[in-house]
Design an enzyme around this catalytic site. Structure first.
Site, PDB file in Angstrom:
ATOM      1  N   GLU A   1      -4.736   4.350   6.212  1.00  0.00           N
ATOM      2  CA  GLU A   1      -4.366   4.086   4.818  1.00  0.00           C
ATOM      3  C   GLU A   1      -4.893   5.153   3.852  1.00  0.00           C
ATOM      4  OE1 GLU A   1      -4.332   2.611   1.068  1.00  0.00           O
ATOM      5  OE2 GLU A   1      -6.095   1.725   2.018  1.00  0.00           O
TER       6      GLU A   1
ATOM      7  N   SER B   1     -10.513  -0.120   2.754  1.00  0.00           N
ATOM      8  CA  SER B   1      -9.761  -0.262   4.009  1.00  0.00           C
ATOM      9  C   SER B   1      -9.338   1.111   4.502  1.00  0.00           C
ATOM     10  CB  SER B   1      -8.489  -1.081   3.788  1.00  0.00           C
ATOM     11  OG  SER B   1      -8.788  -2.324   3.247  1.00  0.00           O
TER      12      SER B   1
ATOM     13  N   ARG C   1       0.824  -1.215   0.000  1.00  0.00           N
ATOM     14  CA  ARG C   1       0.000   0.000   0.000  1.00  0.00           C
ATOM     15  C   ARG C   1       0.862   1.270   0.000  1.00  0.00           C
ATOM     16  NH1 ARG C   1      -3.202  -3.501  -0.684  1.00  0.00           N
ATOM     17  NH2 ARG C   1      -5.353  -3.631   0.062  1.00  0.00           N
TER      18      ARG C   1
HETATM   19  N1  EPU Z   1     -11.105 -10.138   9.962  1.00  0.00           N
HETATM   20  C1  EPU Z   1     -11.878 -10.125  11.100  1.00  0.00           C
HETATM   21  N2  EPU Z   1     -12.868  -9.191  11.206  1.00  0.00           N
HETATM   22  C2  EPU Z   1     -13.120  -8.285  10.247  1.00  0.00           C
HETATM   23  C3  EPU Z   1     -12.331  -8.290   9.084  1.00  0.00           C
HETATM   24  C4  EPU Z   1     -11.306  -9.226   8.959  1.00  0.00           C
HETATM   25  O1  EPU Z   1     -11.677 -10.928  11.997  1.00  0.00           O
HETATM   26  O2  EPU Z   1     -14.048  -7.482  10.428  1.00  0.00           O
HETATM   27  C5  EPU Z   1     -10.041 -11.157   9.831  1.00  0.00           C
HETATM   28  C6  EPU Z   1     -10.577 -12.519   9.411  1.00  0.00           C
HETATM   29  O3  EPU Z   1      -9.808 -13.492  10.061  1.00  0.00           O
HETATM   30  C7  EPU Z   1     -10.272 -12.573   7.921  1.00  0.00           C
HETATM   31  C8  EPU Z   1      -8.973 -11.795   7.853  1.00  0.00           C
HETATM   32  O4  EPU Z   1      -9.123 -10.769   8.839  1.00  0.00           O
HETATM   33  O5  EPU Z   1     -10.103 -13.876   7.469  1.00  0.00           O
HETATM   34  C9  EPU Z   1      -8.683 -11.175   6.505  1.00  0.00           C
HETATM   35  O6  EPU Z   1      -9.801 -10.415   6.065  1.00  0.00           O
HETATM   36  P1  EPU Z   1      -9.981 -10.017   4.528  1.00  0.00           P
HETATM   37  O7  EPU Z   1      -9.729 -11.187   3.657  1.00  0.00           O
HETATM   38  O8  EPU Z   1     -11.256  -9.300   4.386  1.00  0.00           O
HETATM   39  O9  EPU Z   1      -8.747  -9.070   4.253  1.00  0.00           O
HETATM   40  P2  EPU Z   1      -8.136  -7.847   5.044  1.00  0.00           P
HETATM   41  O10 EPU Z   1      -6.746  -8.210   5.456  1.00  0.00           O
HETATM   42  O11 EPU Z   1      -9.041  -7.373   6.102  1.00  0.00           O
HETATM   43  C10 EPU Z   1      -7.008  -6.859   2.886  1.00  0.00           C
HETATM   44  C11 EPU Z   1      -6.975  -5.574   2.123  1.00  0.00           C
HETATM   45  C12 EPU Z   1      -8.255  -5.369   1.330  1.00  0.00           C
HETATM   46  C13 EPU Z   1      -8.404  -6.526   0.362  1.00  0.00           C
HETATM   47  C14 EPU Z   1      -8.391  -7.847   1.152  1.00  0.00           C
HETATM   48  C15 EPU Z   1      -8.343  -9.042   0.235  1.00  0.00           C
HETATM   49  C16 EPU Z   1      -5.540  -4.077   3.396  1.00  0.00           C
HETATM   50  C17 EPU Z   1      -5.453  -2.838   4.217  1.00  0.00           C
HETATM   51  N3  EPU Z   1      -6.765  -4.449   3.013  1.00  0.00           N
HETATM   52  O12 EPU Z   1      -8.045  -6.749   3.870  1.00  0.00           O
HETATM   53  O13 EPU Z   1      -8.109  -4.169   0.567  1.00  0.00           O
HETATM   54  O14 EPU Z   1      -9.593  -6.431  -0.399  1.00  0.00           O
HETATM   55  O15 EPU Z   1      -7.192  -7.927   1.980  1.00  0.00           O
HETATM   56  O16 EPU Z   1      -7.094  -9.123  -0.384  1.00  0.00           O
HETATM   57  O17 EPU Z   1      -4.506  -4.676   3.100  1.00  0.00           O
HETATM   58  C18 EPU Z   1      -8.586  -1.851   0.367  1.00  0.00           C
HETATM   59  O18 EPU Z   1      -7.375  -1.659   0.326  1.00  0.00           O
HETATM   60  O19 EPU Z   1      -9.399  -0.894   0.302  1.00  0.00           O
HETATM   61  C19 EPU Z   1      -9.101  -3.212   0.546  1.00  0.00           C
HETATM   62  C20 EPU Z   1     -10.398  -3.463   0.673  1.00  0.00           C
END
Ligand code: EPU
Length: 333
Positions: A329, A233, A161
């Site tokens: 972010e 995010s 990012r």
């Molecule tokens: N989780 C929770 N609660 C929540 C959200 C997430 O417990 O409310 C935990 C769960 O264990 C889940 C894990 O976090 O399995 C990962 O969640 P998710 O796959 O939704 O991914 P993220 O790490 O929360 C990142 C990116 C997203 C992107 C997704 C998928 C960042 C800051 N965000 O989110 O990017 O879509 O991975 O690759 O790295 C964005 O940048 O705007 C964005 C949406």
């Protein structure tokens, strides 16, 4: 054409109603150059799709929105193609164009809101793929010299990012075109991320099927900015030292994590925020999304300052409870 006292409500995906003193839509590089030349030393700033900003106050100056359009094929070999895309193209429309042409590489980045010109700034990423993996070069306007320059992949210093456009060159350049190198042959797809694999189960791993799965997952978790204001995010996922993680894991054995380097571990900020009870919470019109705690939402008429205050409260709570510094972010303007 320059408009005066213009509301930016429809030009930021949070739907924040702030005013800019002057406003102009830019449809080509020449117009960008001329507009900035005639603006002289007066303040200005640029918005792309307005999908990664939180506007917290009225702006005394000129706000430019990049609307230059066009996608062309620059070079084609048996295996690859280099395409050039104008900064004002919508990112998801570009993804749909590549799916139609059968050019692989950005299918995992389907449905990310925003413009093509903004994509390199934060090195957009999702489901195991980042823009940097397909990025070839970009053209930028250097705002100090008011001259156009080309940046190749190394020049951009891409990270998680992040890029040079978000660090040393913050506010010093405007990206006007982006070139991507895509695959014409079936390529090494990334389908291992979380529920992407299970959503694709039994289906052929074509780029079209992968994009469809990504779209389905995103729709199930992330709010559509057309319905509820948000900027994706709001925080970065923190990366912490392994020894700190090990201690945390003693208290929370279930904590999700991904190895980053040998000494560091990445933790989903959404998990930390949910653990503190913020998921789905609402303070007036400012809130935390009920399906993904990493996303702050505007339920209607939230002010940028109210969303920022909520973000600061979350940062303070995460620091107090987990000793982790959450980094914002989105760009706070
Ligand atoms: N989780 C929770 N609660 C929540 C959200 C997430 O417990 O409310 C935990 C769960 O264990 C889940 C894990 O976090 O399995 C990962 O969640 P998710 O796959 O939704 O991914 P993220 O790490 O929360 C990142 C990116 C997203 C992107 C997704 C998928 C960042 C800051 N965000 O989110 O990017 O879509 O991975 O690759 O790295 C964005 O940048 O705007 C964005 C949406």
């Amino acid at each position: 054409m320059i408009t005066q006292h213009f509301s930016l409500k429809n030009y930021n995906t949070f739907g924040i109603d702030v005013e800019t003193e002057f406003f102009a839509l830019i449809t080509d590089e020449k117009a960008l150059f001329e507009t900035l030349k005639s603006n002289g030393d007066k303040p200005f700033r640029v918005l792309g799709g307005g999908s990664n900003v939180l506007l917290t106050q009225d702006y005394k100056g000129l706000t430019l929105v990049m609307k230059n359009k066009g996608i062309s094929i620059l070079k084609e070999t048996k295996n690859h193609v280099i395409i050039e895309v104008q900064a004002g193209e919508n990112w998801h429309d570009l993804v749909l164009w590549t799916l139609e042409k059968d050019f692989g590489g950005i299918e995992n980045l389907a449905l990310i809101p925003g413009s093509v010109g903004a994509a390199p700034i934060q090195n957009i990423g999702a489901y195991g793929v980042e823009l940097s993996t397909v990025f070839h070069r970009c053209k930028v306007l250097d705002l100090e010299r008011l001259s156009f320059q080309e940046f190749d992949k190394n020049d951009c210093e891409f990270g998680y990012r992040s890029s040079i456009f978000k660090s040393q060159l913050k506010g010093k350049t405007i990206i006007t075109r982006v070139q991507l190198k895509l695959s014409k042959q079936p390529h090494q797809s990334h389908t291992h991320y979380g529920n992407l694999q299970s959503t694709l189960k039994g289906k052929e791993k074509t780029i079209q099927n992968i994009a469809a799965a990504v779209i389905a997952i995103r729709k199930s978790k992330l709010p559509d900015p057309a319905q509820i204001g948000n900027s994706g995010s709001f925080f970065k996922n923190p990366v912490i030292p392994t020894n700190q993680f090990t201690k945390l894991q003693e208290n929370y054995p279930e904590i999700p994590h991904y190895p980053d380097t040998l000494e560091r571990v990445k933790i989903p900020a959404g998990w930390l925020i949910e653990k503190l009870g913020y998921k789905g919470k609402r303070f007036g019109d400012a809130g935390v999304h009920d399906k993904q705690a990493l996303v702050l939402v505007n339920h209607g008429n939230a002010k940028g300052k109210e969303l920022l205050a909520l973000a600061r409260e979350i940062q303070a709570q995460v620091l107090q409870h987990f000793y982790i510094k959450l980094e914002i972010e989105v760009n706070i303007l």
